[in-house]
Design an enzyme around this catalytic site. Sequence first.
Site, PDB file in Angstrom:
ATOM      1  N   CYS A   1      41.141  34.990  38.434  1.00 29.97           N
ATOM      2  CA  CYS A   1      40.109  36.036  38.446  1.00 29.97           C
ATOM      3  C   CYS A   1      39.434  36.010  39.814  1.00 29.97           C
ATOM      4  O   CYS A   1      40.104  35.809  40.822  1.00 29.97           O
ATOM      5  CB  CYS A   1      39.104  35.833  37.307  1.00 29.97           C
ATOM      6  SG  CYS A   1      38.217  34.261  37.391  1.00 29.97           S
ATOM      7  N   GLY A   2      38.126  36.194  39.870  1.00 29.81           N
ATOM      8  CA  GLY A   2      37.422  36.149  41.142  1.00 29.81           C
ATOM      9  C   GLY A   2      37.095  34.735  41.587  1.00 29.81           C
ATOM     10  O   GLY A   2      37.312  34.361  42.737  1.00 29.81           O
TER      11      GLY A   2
END
Length: 288
Positions: free
Chosen positions: A246-247
């Site tokens: 993800c981030g």
Amino acid sequence: MAGDAPTQDDPRTLVSTDWLSRHLGDDTLRILDASWYLPAMERDARAEFDAAHIPGARFFDIDAIADHRSGLPHMAPPPEMFVSRVRGLGIGDGQQVVVYDGAGLFSAARVWWLFRLMGKDDVAVLDGGLPKWTAEDRPLTSTRAQVRDRHLTVHHRPHLLSDVTDVAQAAKARDRQVVDARSPARFRGEEPEPRAGMRAGHVPGSLNVHYSTLLNADGTMKDADGLRAAFEAGGVDLSRPIITTCGSGVTAAILSLALARLGHEDNSLYDGSWSEWGAFPELEVETG
């Protein structure tokens, strides 16, 4: 409608607000508020906890209980640090841990995954989190829980953790599916990254399953059929190995939790996630 069924309580993955309410007085229960917010959310997790939390809860700060040597945000802490900090929260062997957050089902999954990484299985996320608990008019308090240091044994499970080398190998060999929990616009590189100096796009060959597609409208997690459908809509083959990303390794854990709910065991989480991959110009990036 698939996805909206009541939570099937499993103290190793996900429990309902009803389950937590029934067990609130148990001597062996420990509750953690693992709220964490992106800067754009403009919320102060610690201040909100101090104002109101589920009775008995302790605050788990994912930015503080982390490995600060890498320069990347909230990386998994070394086992000895995890033991020290978690014992300091009064959590030890033989206890059932329930983790929640103030967004519904967001950062709590990250702490669930951390406990799993450290060999602790008796940990569950509260389905729907604090918003559902509050909406049902269940008890809240501002009183801090009494904490006693407990003995805690950990067994680190490195196979649940992937690094940049693992992901680069998977991108090249395509022997493991890299599944990205970020929004479709960020995945395609159409939206700027929230962190400065970060390129836009995704790991070559990776697949996109936005974490929100795993959740119902009330922030609870979909049932098995709904989860399966969300992964398959993203092109994921649930019979093959998976690396979640993800981030910064937070919402990837929502994917990991969903996979656990489906009985998928051959998966790991890329801890550095896009905060690492997007920062290094020598790593190839795909857009679109």
